[in-house]
Design a protein around this motif. Structure first.
Motif, PDB file in Angstrom:
ATOM      1  N   ARG A 169     -18.558 -19.355  23.773  1.00 23.40           N
ATOM      2  CA  ARG A 169     -19.504 -20.346  23.263  1.00 23.40           C
ATOM      3  C   ARG A 169     -19.228 -20.652  21.793  1.00 23.40           C
ATOM      4  NH1 ARG A 169     -24.202 -19.413  22.722  1.00 23.40           N
ATOM      5  NH2 ARG A 169     -24.283 -17.173  22.937  1.00 23.40           N
ATOM      6  N   THR A 170     -18.835 -19.657  21.024  1.00 23.99           N
ATOM      7  CA  THR A 170     -18.467 -19.894  19.626  1.00 23.99           C
ATOM      8  C   THR A 170     -17.225 -20.761  19.558  1.00 23.99           C
ATOM      9  OG1 THR A 170     -19.467 -17.841  18.821  1.00 23.99           O
ATOM     10  CG2 THR A 170     -17.729 -18.790  17.475  1.00 23.99           C
ATOM     11  N   LEU A 171     -16.233 -20.460  20.400  1.00 22.21           N
ATOM     12  CA  LEU A 171     -15.012 -21.267  20.410  1.00 22.21           C
ATOM     13  C   LEU A 171     -15.303 -22.716  20.778  1.00 22.21           C
ATOM     14  CD1 LEU A 171     -12.589 -18.684  22.034  1.00 22.21           C
ATOM     15  CD2 LEU A 171     -12.557 -19.480  19.657  1.00 22.21           C
ATOM     16  N   ALA A 172     -16.223 -22.929  21.711  1.00 17.50           N
ATOM     17  CA  ALA A 172     -16.596 -24.296  22.095  1.00 17.50           C
ATOM     18  C   ALA A 172     -17.259 -25.013  20.919  1.00 17.50           C
ATOM     19  CB  ALA A 172     -17.531 -24.271  23.294  1.00 17.50           C
ATOM     20  N   THR A 173     -18.115 -24.323  20.188  1.00 19.33           N
ATOM     21  CA  THR A 173     -18.755 -24.909  19.011  1.00 19.33           C
ATOM     22  C   THR A 173     -17.715 -25.257  17.955  1.00 19.33           C
ATOM     23  OG1 THR A 173     -20.775 -23.647  19.418  1.00 19.33           O
ATOM     24  CG2 THR A 173     -20.469 -24.498  17.190  1.00 19.33           C
ATOM     25  N   LEU A 174     -16.762 -24.353  17.747  1.00 19.40           N
ATOM     26  CA  LEU A 174     -15.715 -24.599  16.756  1.00 19.40           C
ATOM     27  C   LEU A 174     -14.830 -25.769  17.170  1.00 19.40           C
ATOM     28  CD1 LEU A 174     -14.684 -20.960  15.837  1.00 19.40           C
ATOM     29  CD2 LEU A 174     -16.108 -22.527  14.511  1.00 19.40           C
ATOM     30  N   HIS A 175     -14.600 -25.917  18.473  1.00 19.71           N
ATOM     31  CA  HIS A 175     -13.778 -27.031  18.966  1.00 19.71           C
ATOM     32  C   HIS A 175     -14.429 -28.367  18.597  1.00 19.71           C
ATOM     33  CE1 HIS A 175     -10.773 -29.053  21.299  1.00 19.71           C
ATOM     34  NE2 HIS A 175     -11.700 -29.674  22.010  1.00 19.71           N
TER      35      HIS A 175
END
Length: 174
Positions: free
Chosen positions: A33-39
């Motif tokens: 979920r953090t990676l998706a936000t960063l994307h």
């Protein structure tokens, strides 16, 4: 210790991000979920709250978008048999507010859906963290029970579970 990093995303991978902070590329492990936000914020400067783990063979950084996620991660790795990888999996399984409600409500089944976390370990997470989540409340969520009452209920349930009762039976009895 590194507590926070601010910079631009140099690389986004399946389980980590490389953050260019002042010309140095830091590899930071993150949940999905953090990676998706960063994307979504790929072209902007981003800030990650960091947990630094130092062992004999490596220094590892674990990054989170919010301080609350970092705090819950640190509580999770304090539970026996929960390492950083399992803690990231637990945090990535659901939104922070949903996970906090599940742990407070004794929903070990949600925690047990994380690969590598069995039913008994999930129950241990719920039992150990249920009363430590007073600082984590979502908007519109009722206030947690008074600390004294929550501690007594948690101790009683823990005692009955220790005697061999299932947690659901112990909670109903208490």
């Amino acid at each position: 210790m590194i507590g926070m990093l601010r910079g631009r995303i140099a690389l986004l991978a399946d389980d980590h991000v490389i953050l260019d902070a002042g010309g140095v590329g830091y590899q930071v492990q993150c949940h999905l979920r953090t990676l998706a936000t960063l994307h979504e914020q790929r072209e902007q400067e981003v800030t990650l709250h960091i947990h630094t783990s130092v062992s004999s063979d490596a220094i590892r950084l674990y990054g989170f978008v919010s301080r609350d996620e970092l705090g819950l991660f640190q509580l999770l790795i304090g539970v026996e048999r929960i390492g950083p990888k399992a803690a990231l999996g637990i945090l990535g399984r659901a939104e922070l507010a949903t996970m906090v409600r599940a742990i407070r409500g004794g929903d070990a089944a949600l925690v047990a859906t994380v690969p590598g976390v069995g039913r008994k370990t999930a129950e241990r997470v719920v039992l150990e963290l249920r009363d430590k989540l007073d600082n984590y409340s979502a908007p519109g969520e009722p206030a947690p029970a008074p600390v004294g009452e929550a501690a007594v209920v948690g101790s009683a349930v823990a005692g009955l579970v220790g005697l061999g009762f299932r947690e659901s039976e112990a909670r109903a009895a208490v």
